[in-house]
Design a protein around this motif. Structure first.
Motif, PDB file in Angstrom:
ATOM      1  N   ALA A 129      37.482  -5.169 -75.119  1.00  0.00           N
ATOM      2  CA  ALA A 129      37.717  -6.051 -73.938  1.00  0.00           C
ATOM      3  C   ALA A 129      39.171  -6.177 -73.945  1.00  0.00           C
ATOM      4  O   ALA A 129      39.820  -5.908 -75.335  1.00  0.00           O
ATOM      5  CB  ALA A 129      37.282  -7.594 -74.993  1.00  0.00           C
ATOM      6  N   PRO A 130      39.496  -6.190 -73.157  1.00  0.00           N
ATOM      7  CA  PRO A 130      41.367  -6.325 -72.308  1.00  0.00           C
ATOM      8  C   PRO A 130      41.909  -7.865 -72.605  1.00  0.00           C
ATOM      9  O   PRO A 130      42.589  -7.816 -72.720  1.00  0.00           O
ATOM     10  CB  PRO A 130      41.151  -5.846 -70.872  1.00  0.00           C
ATOM     11  CG  PRO A 130      39.764  -5.866 -70.829  1.00  0.00           C
ATOM     12  CD  PRO A 130      38.924  -6.173 -71.811  1.00  0.00           C
ATOM     13  N   ASP A 131      41.161  -8.959 -73.260  1.00  0.00           N
ATOM     14  CA  ASP A 131      41.092  -9.889 -73.400  1.00  0.00           C
ATOM     15  C   ASP A 131      41.589 -10.298 -74.694  1.00  0.00           C
ATOM     16  O   ASP A 131      41.921 -11.576 -75.099  1.00  0.00           O
ATOM     17  CB  ASP A 131      39.535 -10.809 -73.299  1.00  0.00           C
ATOM     18  CG  ASP A 131      39.121 -10.623 -73.929  1.00  0.00           C
ATOM     19  OD1 ASP A 131      38.729  -9.839 -74.695  1.00  0.00           O
ATOM     20  OD2 ASP A 131      37.815 -11.607 -74.419  1.00  0.00           O
ATOM     21  N   ASP A 132      42.281  -9.175 -75.497  1.00  0.00           N
ATOM     22  CA  ASP A 132      42.400  -9.392 -77.105  1.00  0.00           C
ATOM     23  C   ASP A 132      44.229  -9.612 -76.997  1.00  0.00           C
ATOM     24  O   ASP A 132      44.877  -8.265 -76.781  1.00  0.00           O
ATOM     25  CB  ASP A 132      41.946  -8.421 -77.257  1.00  0.00           C
ATOM     26  CG  ASP A 132      42.839  -8.667 -79.377  1.00  0.00           C
ATOM     27  OD1 ASP A 132      43.475  -9.266 -78.957  1.00  0.00           O
ATOM     28  OD2 ASP A 132      41.732  -7.871 -79.712  1.00  0.00           O
ATOM     29  N   PRO A 133      44.621 -10.984 -76.967  1.00  0.00           N
ATOM     30  CA  PRO A 133      45.770 -10.398 -76.528  1.00  0.00           C
ATOM     31  C   PRO A 133      46.890  -9.832 -77.640  1.00  0.00           C
ATOM     32  O   PRO A 133      47.906  -9.403 -77.787  1.00  0.00           O
ATOM     33  CB  PRO A 133      46.432 -12.165 -76.959  1.00  0.00           C
ATOM     34  CG  PRO A 133      45.007 -12.618 -78.019  1.00  0.00           C
ATOM     35  CD  PRO A 133      43.770 -12.173 -77.535  1.00  0.00           C
ATOM     36  N   VAL A 134      46.812  -9.564 -79.104  1.00  0.00           N
ATOM     37  CA  VAL A 134      47.458  -8.693 -80.429  1.00  0.00           C
ATOM     38  C   VAL A 134      46.558  -7.329 -79.079  1.00  0.00           C
ATOM     39  O   VAL A 134      47.673  -6.672 -79.550  1.00  0.00           O
ATOM     40  CB  VAL A 134      46.147  -8.926 -81.649  1.00  0.00           C
ATOM     41  CG1 VAL A 134      47.191  -8.045 -82.516  1.00  0.00           C
ATOM     42  CG2 VAL A 134      46.249 -10.414 -81.736  1.00  0.00           C
TER      43      VAL A 134
END
Length: 648
Positions: free
Chosen positions: A555-560
């Motif tokens: 998912a593109p919501d993973d800041p790392v």
């Protein structure tokens, strides 16, 4: 290689061969060339203290392929697995069989993280405080007390009557922060220290990745004295290591840790005169500050970069207030530290947490990614290294041991570069072993046509329309695997009234129970997200169909992940082909691997995502799943199941 070495490496293979003791003594043992080849490679890696990556397809028998050379090496070996369930299976089932066949006189030990062991001190405290428990928990406490009198290991796994998710367990187990160590009045009978002592004296120690990395990276579990002297580390289910390593090289602090500390402070006050008058107010202020900070985070996404917190004035103010209150509490606890063992421990914890909070809030280096995560009633703050290769390399060099990484899913179309690069494995030995299963005869891959773009709003509805006739053909007996919980919930809603078979939906019951009921039903349809894509084993006709809704891109919501992709781009590597595709290929291989689990299984794999045939990178995915015939025709799927029915 001289002749002697040659015969030795042949020997470890021969032991697993048709004329060897395993074939003679174990009734269901089938000799496999791939297993013998892997055993030789592991033996050579241990002898040469080398780094080995061995991908062993489902059915290779990789457990015996590393256990046999490990037990014959005469060296101290640490074996680490992905989950506690696999750890128990390895220790209680596989290891005793191999030891018995080899006649190996070896000491073995099982070691888990401390949260798995009953803490006698905290049990004693909870019993004294027991009047405040509601009825279910009071009954569970009575069960735990009765078990504590008879258990030798104190391992929670022995006590199935108290569910794993019971809120009572954290009250009767210890954490690295609240353990009193040698100061504890129950130290001589402590289950954690007994397990560690056994591990220190053992030749083969079975741990899990969480425990191994918590200790290697953070010295957190305190069994640092067990690891030196190991000649080999064998990591099974090694595809999980990159993500786990990221967690363990992170600095982190959670609301849960601070709340537990606050509650322990109040509990400790009951035995020390005058302490409550001094500490009640600052503890309540700290708990209030935690609630205020969580409330200030409410409008933000569930997880995100730390910059999102810093952009909100009320979050900045709440973080500052939390830091001040934590420092004040640490000072007040210092004044009580001499008065009890518990207070001395709490003073240390408060100091450690204050330091950690400051480090996360104030770090501004470009080596770390700072981020947060919120939960229904709490939050966690993290600083995670951008690049794990350097700390992982350092960690391996310190051990001066062989490192063997094995799993069914480590390569992308036979190439190990992605896995090796993440862990800083420079020029490792590599081995790619095909599964012995006859996929051409046992399986079929169906790529349905006519599905819309996976981002289309009605995509899940169209997937279910496509899958219904396939479910009719298979008569249920299916896993439907989804890349998001939203898709899973929508699919469950759509199927509710449309199918005659029992539905088992992730989240409606604990995973082991869902699986047990699914197996028993014979014709069930199980809907699962991430945790059902791997480590789930259903052999036989109960599972004859695996459907995967989309390619499992992270998912593109993973800041790392976002920060890592940006760093790759800066270094001239295409982040999509260099990271996102390889990671998704490995995840897809895990999901597809649920289908065929034995020589006698038969089944259909349905890959719904149209990008498999419309995008160039689709070829990489298709080249990485087991080599089974492919079709775009529903009639072929129906014929496959008709044949299976006739041959039963």
């Amino acid at each position: 290689m001289d002749a002697l070495e040659d015969t030795e490496s042949d020997d470890v293979g021969a032991l697993l061969g048709a004329e060897g003791p395993f074939a003679r003594e174990l009734p269901d043992f089938a000799p496999r060339l791939a297993q013998q080849a892997m055993a030789r490679a592991v033996q050579q890696a241990i002898a040469g203290r080398d780094t080995l990556i061995a991908e062993a397809g489902t059915g290779t028998g990789k457990t015996y392929a590393y256990l046999v050379p490990a037990l014959l090496s005469g060296e101290r070996v640490i074996i680490s697995t992905g989950t506690k369930a696999l750890q128990d299976q390895l220790y209680f089932r596989d290891l005793p069989k191999v030891r018995s066949v080899l006649g190996a006189r070896l000491k073995t030990a099982l070691l888990k993280g401390r949260a798995n062991y009953l803490c006698l001190y905290r049990l004693d405290q909870t019993v004294r405080d027991g009047g405040s428990l509601e009825r279910t928990q009071a009954a569970q406490l009575a069960t735990i007390r009765a078990w504590s009198a008879r258990t030798r290991r104190g391992d929670r796994m022995e006590l199935a009557e108290v569910p794993e998710e019971s809120p009572l367990w954290p009250r009767v187990t210890s954490t690295a922060e609240n353990c009193l160590g040698v100061e504890c009045p129950f130290y001589d009978d402590c289950h954690v220290f007994k397990a560690r002592r056994e591990a220190m004296e053992a030749d083969v120690v079975v741990v899990n990745h969480h425990l191994l990395f918590a200790d290697l990276a953070l010295k957190q579990e305190g069994f640092g004295e067990i690891l030196p002297g190991a000649a080999a580390f064998i990591l099974d289910e090694a595809h999980q290591i990159p993500e786990l390593a990221g967690q363990f090289f992170s600095q982190s602090l959670s609301a849960r840790q601070l709340t537990d500390m606050a509650q322990d402070t109040l509990a400790e006050c009951s035995g020390v005169t005058g302490a409550i008058g001094l500490l009640l107010e600052p503890v309540e202020a700290l708990q209030d500050a935690l609630r205020k900070l969580r409330l200030a985070m409410e409008p933000l996404p569930a997880r995100g970069a730390f910059a999102l917190l810093e952009d909100r004035a009320e979050v900045r103010a709440a973080l500052h207030e939390l830091g001040e209150l934590l420092a004040t509490l640490a000072e007040l606890l210092a004044s009580q530290a001499e008065r009890s063992r518990g207070f001395a421990n709490l003073h240390e914890r408060a100091g450690l947490f204050a330091e950690r909070l400051q480090r996360i809030v104030e770090t501004h280096g470009d080596q770390d990614v700072r981020w947060y995560e919120t939960f229904p009633r709490g939050f966690a703050l993290y600083a995670t290294p951008l690049d794990l290769a350097a700390p992982m390399r350092g960690l391996r060099e310190r051990t001066q041991a062989a490192w063997v990484h094995t799993s069914a899913t480590l390569s992308v179309a036979g190439n190990f570069d992605h896995f090796a690069r993440q862990l800083g494995l420079d020029e490792p030995q590599t081995l790619c072993l095909e599964s012995p299963f006859d996929y051409a005869r046992q399986a079929l891959c169906y790529l349905p046509s006519g599905l819309p773009d996976p981002n289309a709003r009605d995509y899940t509805d169209k997937v279910i329309d496509t899958v219904l006739p396939v479910l009719q053909a298979s008569n249920g007996r299916a896993f439907l695997l989804f890349t998001s919980h939203r898709a899973l919930r929508r699919a469950a809603e759509l199927l509710q009234d449309k199918v005659p078979w029992p539905l088992f939906v992730q989240g409606s019951a604990p995973r082991p129970r869902l699986l047990e009921e699914f197996r028993a039903s014979g014709h069930g349809v199980l809907l699962g997200a991430a945790s059902f894509w791997e480590g789930v084993d259903v052999v036989g006709e109960a599972l004859s169909l695996v459907v995967i809704d989309k390619l499992p891109f992270a998912a593109p919501d993973d800041p790392v992940l976002m920060a890592r992709l940006a760093a790759l781009e800066q270094s001239g590597i295409n982040p999509f082909m260099g990271w996102q595709v390889p990671s998704a290929v490995i995840a897809l291989k895990q999901g597809a691997g649920r289908l065929i689990r034995s020589m006698h299984d038969r089944g259909v794999l349905v890959l719904c995502d149209p990008r498999l045939t419309t995008k160039g990178y689709g070829k990489l995915f298709l080249a990485s799943v087991p080599p089974m015939p492919r079709t775009r025709e529903l009639a072929d799927v129906q014929a496959f199941f008709d044949d299976a029915g006739k041959n039963r």
